[in-house]
Structures are given as structure tokens and as C-alpha cells.
Design an enzyme around this catalytic site. Structure first.
Site, PDB file in Angstrom:
ATOM      1  CG  ASP A 196      -0.391  -0.040   2.519  1.00 15.23           C
ATOM      2  OD1 ASP A 196       0.842  -0.177   2.614  1.00 15.23           O
ATOM      3  OD2 ASP A 196      -1.150   0.057   3.511  1.00 15.23           O
ATOM      4  CG  ASP A 253       0.638  -4.051   2.153  1.00 18.72           C
ATOM      5  OD1 ASP A 253       0.957  -5.008   2.888  1.00 18.72           O
ATOM      6  OD2 ASP A 253       1.397  -3.094   1.912  1.00 18.72           O
ATOM      7  CD  GLU A 273       0.774  -1.075   8.139  1.00 19.90           C
ATOM      8  OE1 GLU A 273       0.538  -0.252   9.042  1.00 19.90           O
ATOM      9  OE2 GLU A 273       1.161  -0.740   7.004  1.00 19.90           O
ATOM     10  CD  GLU A 290       8.208   0.102   7.406  1.00 19.80           C
ATOM     11  OE1 GLU A 290       7.210  -0.592   7.109  1.00 19.80           O
ATOM     12  OE2 GLU A 290       8.429   1.228   6.922  1.00 19.80           O
TER      13      GLU A 290
HETATM   14  O1  KIV Z   1       3.607  -1.070   1.529  1.00 21.84           O
HETATM   15  C1  KIV Z   1       4.788  -1.413   1.514  1.00 21.84           C
HETATM   16  O2  KIV Z   1       5.550  -1.180   0.572  1.00 21.84           O
HETATM   17  C2  KIV Z   1       5.305  -2.126   2.677  1.00 21.84           C
HETATM   18  C3  KIV Z   1       6.788  -2.202   2.819  1.00 21.84           C
HETATM   19  C4  KIV Z   1       7.266  -0.957   3.430  1.00 21.84           C
HETATM   20  C5  KIV Z   1       7.194  -3.411   3.579  1.00 21.84           C
HETATM   21  O3  KIV Z   1       4.552  -2.554   3.504  1.00 21.84           O
END
Ligand code: KIV
Length: 271
Positions: A51, A90, A120, A187
């Protein structure tokens, strides 16, 4: 690169086998077909339809405006050109507020071609992770700096620096694993914590600013090509530096992750 011979699709079984054999897993983001095809040619094992497209494609200052419909569209774009990479998409902000909504959102991403969804959060997401896994949705958890919570956190800050915060994050990772998460993205945490969590889990950890000891590494494609505006985060390396083409830069990323050269000490955070 053995797993890529004959363009056989990369499965979760192969990724877990690589982890067991301590072969580093390479992951990069992509949001479109051209880059999906290129990452496949360069030997990237996992493509993340992140995302982060809210920042790098849409020009927002955070990922929170991204919708499930937009994630589905970009997952379809990446899927069309994918020959063998494992695709993780995501779940965007506010698309997994309860288990039923999470399953609806995850199903949309999987119908678009995702092999796994990423969400997340830690221990507060275990009910949702368990609900998804029990309904055959493979899940990657994302701990540490959580970009969807940037407004709550008051900015993009390194997480897990105190002893308490570090042990809480380890507990969260174990809780996600216990309910069936098969991968964890870490992260912006101290390298020592990345090492500790990786040692304690039996599933792979994929680091982005989490030190060299994670089972694999991920970066946002535009960041590692040095074309994102502004000052890059400390954990980013510009792989175009010294390379004459995007393809050469991505192949160099694959080589450096596999050999352990990237990330270097300078890309990590102290505890
Ligand atoms: O959205 C994304 O690119 C991510 C990375 C930062 C791991 O979640």
C-alpha cells in the site's frame, strides 16, 4: 537461484524451505505489469503489492487514503505479468476492522492474484489472523513501524528501542506465528531486535530497516532505484548507483541480499 529454474512458481513451501536452508529471501514492491515482468526476470522471489503505492504512485503523504479497490486493481496489474514470483498484497487501512471485513478484503486480493495478504499489527490482530488462516488465507504480519498508524504514532519513527518495547514486539511476533501467520515483515527496528525475533521464530522474517539477520529483505522499488523524492530513509540503498540500467540495479540487489552484503551496518538502527 535454484528455485527459479524452469520458472516454477514460488510457493510458500519453497519460501519456508529456503528459510530452513538459510537462503535469504528477496522481496521488492511492484504495482504494475512492466515492473512485475522485470522483477521476475531479475530473480526476485517475492513481489509485494504494497500500500506504499499510496505514496509512490498516488503521491499521498501516507498510505491511509489507499482503498481495497485500488489494491485489487494494482494486484491484477502485477499478476498479469507474473511468471513465478510469490505475490503478497497489502490489506489497506481500515479494510480489516473485523474478521468478516478482513475476509472479504482478503478474498478480493486473492481473486486478483495474491498468494498471501499482509496486515499491520501484532497481538491485537491475532483474532483476525486466525480467522483468515482458518479460512485458507495465508497471512504475513507486519510489525515495528506501521505506516497505516502514522497519524497515531505522530510520524515515521524507529520502533522497539526500549527493553520493554523490544520484548513486547517479540511477544507480538510469537503471537502472530502461533495463530498461523507464515511470514513477518519487520520495519524500522534495531538490528539486534531483528536478529532476536528471527532467531525465536520458525517462520521467515523479512526486514526493511531491521538489520542483516532477517530471513530476507524488502525495499520499496522506487526507493532502491533512487527515484523517490526527498531524503531516503536510512535503511535504503540506491542500487542505481554504479549501474547503467534498472535491470542491473535489481540484479545487484538480489546478489547483495543473497550474499548478506545488503543491508550493511550503515542501513541499520541501534537499540
Ligand atoms: O507497503 C509497503 O511497501 C510495505 C513495505 C514498506 C514493507 O509494507
Amino acid at each position: 537461484m535454484g528455485y527459479l529454474q524452469g520458472d516454477k512458481p514460488i510457493t510458500i513451501t519453497k519460501l519456508l524451505a529456503m528459510h530452513a536452508e538459510r537462503e535469504k529471501i528477496t522481496m521488492l514492491t511492484a504495482y504494475d505489469s512492466t515492473m512485475s515482468a522485470l522483477l521476475n526476470r531479475c530473480g526476485i522471489e517475492v513481489i509485494l503489492i504494497g500500500d506504499s503505492l499510496g505514496n509512490v504512485i498516488q503521491g499521498h503523504s501516507s498510505t491511509t487514503p489507499v482503498t481495497i479497490e485500488q489494491m485489487v486493481y494494482h494486484t491484477e496489474c502485477v499478476t498479469r505479468a507474473n511468471t513465478h514470483a510469490f505475490l503478497i498484497a497489502d490489506l489497506p487501512f481500515a479494510s480489516y476492522g473485523d474478521p468478516v471485513q478482513a475476509l472479504d478484503s482478503a478474498a478480493a486480493l486473492m481473486r486478483a492474484g495474491a498468494d498471501m495478504v499482509k496486515l499491520e499489527g501484532g497481538d491485537w490482530q491475532v483474532d483476525i489472523i486466525q480467522y483468515l488462516v482458518e479460512r485458507s488465507v495465508p497471512v504475513c504480519a507486519h510489525l515495528g513501524l506501521l505506516p497505516q498508524s502514522v497519524h497515531l504514532l505522530g510520524g515515521y519513527k524507529v520502533q522497539g528501542k526500549s527493553k520493554d518495547a523490544a520484548s513486547h514486539m517479540l511477544e507480538q511476533a510469537l503471537a502472530c506465528q502461533a495463530v498461523g501467520a507464515q511470514m513477518v515483515v519487520l520495519e524500522a527496528i534495531p538490528s539486534s531486535l531483528g536478529e532476536k525475533i528471527t532467531a525465536e521464530l520458525h517462520i521467515p522474517t523479512i526486514g526493511i530497516g531491521a538489520g542483516p539477520d532477517c530471513s530476507g529483505q524488502v525495499l520499496v522499488l522506487q526507493d532502491m532505484l533512487g527515484i523517490s523524492p526527498g531524503k531516503p530513509p536510512k535503511f535504503v540503498k540506491d542500487f542505481m548507483d554504479g549501474h547503467h540500467s534498472i535491470e542491473a540495479a535489481i540484479k545487484s540487489y538480489v546478489r547483495e541480499v543473497k550474499s548478506g552484503k545488503f543491508p550493511g551496518l550503515e542501513h541499520g538502527f541501534a537499540g
